[in-house]
Design a protein around this motif. Sequence first.
Motif, mmCIF file in Angstrom:
data_model
loop_
_atom_site.group_PDB
_atom_site.id
_atom_site.type_symbol
_atom_site.label_atom_id
_atom_site.label_comp_id
_atom_site.label_asym_id
_atom_site.label_seq_id
_atom_site.Cartn_x
_atom_site.Cartn_y
_atom_site.Cartn_z
ATOM 1 N N GLU A 87 0.828 -1.210 0.000
ATOM 2 C CA GLU A 87 0.000 0.000 0.000
ATOM 3 C C GLU A 87 0.866 1.266 0.000
ATOM 4 O O GLU A 87 0.561 2.237 -0.681
ATOM 5 C CB GLU A 87 -0.892 -0.023 1.238
ATOM 6 C CG GLU A 87 -1.764 1.199 1.429
ATOM 7 C CD GLU A 87 -2.531 1.100 2.746
ATOM 8 O OE1 GLU A 87 -2.286 1.962 3.621
ATOM 9 O OE2 GLU A 87 -3.342 0.175 2.885
ATOM 10 N N LEU A 88 1.961 1.238 0.754
ATOM 11 C CA LEU A 88 2.841 2.409 0.870
ATOM 12 C C LEU A 88 3.903 2.466 -0.222
ATOM 13 O O LEU A 88 4.603 3.472 -0.353
ATOM 14 C CB LEU A 88 3.519 2.410 2.244
ATOM 15 C CG LEU A 88 2.591 2.539 3.456
ATOM 16 C CD1 LEU A 88 3.372 2.390 4.743
ATOM 17 C CD2 LEU A 88 1.839 3.856 3.423
ATOM 18 N N GLY A 89 4.061 1.375 -0.957
ATOM 19 C CA GLY A 89 5.070 1.353 -2.019
ATOM 20 C C GLY A 89 6.488 1.239 -1.491
ATOM 21 O O GLY A 89 7.412 1.820 -2.065
ATOM 22 N N ILE A 90 6.648 0.516 -0.386
ATOM 23 C CA ILE A 90 7.979 0.321 0.189
ATOM 24 C C ILE A 90 8.262 -1.171 0.298
ATOM 25 O O ILE A 90 7.352 -1.997 0.229
ATOM 26 C CB ILE A 90 8.125 1.003 1.566
ATOM 27 C CG1 ILE A 90 7.110 0.450 2.575
ATOM 28 C CG2 ILE A 90 8.014 2.507 1.445
ATOM 29 C CD1 ILE A 90 7.275 0.991 3.976
ATOM 30 N N ASN A 91 9.514 -1.509 0.512
ATOM 31 C CA ASN A 91 9.936 -2.889 0.658
ATOM 32 C C ASN A 91 9.407 -3.452 1.970
ATOM 33 O O ASN A 91 9.495 -2.784 3.005
ATOM 34 C CB ASN A 91 11.466 -2.939 0.613
ATOM 35 C CG ASN A 91 11.999 -4.337 0.703
ATOM 36 O OD1 ASN A 91 12.007 -4.924 1.773
ATOM 37 N ND2 ASN A 91 12.445 -4.858 -0.423
ATOM 38 N N ASP A 92 8.894 -4.683 1.934
ATOM 39 C CA ASP A 92 8.335 -5.249 3.161
ATOM 40 C C ASP A 92 9.405 -5.541 4.215
ATOM 41 O O ASP A 92 9.132 -5.503 5.411
ATOM 42 C CB ASP A 92 7.488 -6.484 2.887
ATOM 43 C CG ASP A 92 8.203 -7.577 2.127
ATOM 44 O OD1 ASP A 92 9.269 -7.305 1.544
ATOM 45 O OD2 ASP A 92 7.701 -8.713 2.125
ATOM 46 N N GLY A 93 10.648 -5.780 3.797
ATOM 47 C CA GLY A 93 11.731 -5.959 4.762
ATOM 48 C C GLY A 93 12.011 -4.677 5.535
ATOM 49 O O GLY A 93 12.268 -4.701 6.743
ATOM 50 N N LEU A 94 11.947 -3.549 4.832
ATOM 51 C CA LEU A 94 12.148 -2.251 5.466
ATOM 52 C C LEU A 94 11.042 -1.990 6.487
ATOM 53 O O LEU A 94 11.307 -1.610 7.636
ATOM 54 C CB LEU A 94 12.181 -1.150 4.405
ATOM 55 C CG LEU A 94 12.369 0.276 4.873
ATOM 56 C CD1 LEU A 94 13.709 0.440 5.578
ATOM 57 C CD2 LEU A 94 12.272 1.228 3.687
#
Length: 107
Positions: free
Chosen positions: A34-41
Amino acid sequence: MPPRQRRSYSTEYNVEAAHRVIDTGRTIAEVARELGINDGLLSNWVKAERRRIAAAEVVGEKPLDAAERAELQRLRRQVAELEKDNQFLVKASAYFAAMQKNRTGSN
């Protein structure tokens, strides 16, 4: 191919993103998408926020709820805006003082 520039996120953004997972019970992968970021981050942010909450509870502090975090963010933005206004007023008053000094000195 030029190297990709690394994006940086504010602490407030990290905390809010982590609380989208913690408060809602949604998965890290879902919120990260949803946020457009890496899930690890996002996973790192969630772990850090959970550690911070646990540490606050150990010393008897109650962590901020969503409304308090939103109010804190609003107040920080307001303080930043007021500081910019202050800087402008300091520069403007210095300018007008110099103009007044030049005007009285040339007579």
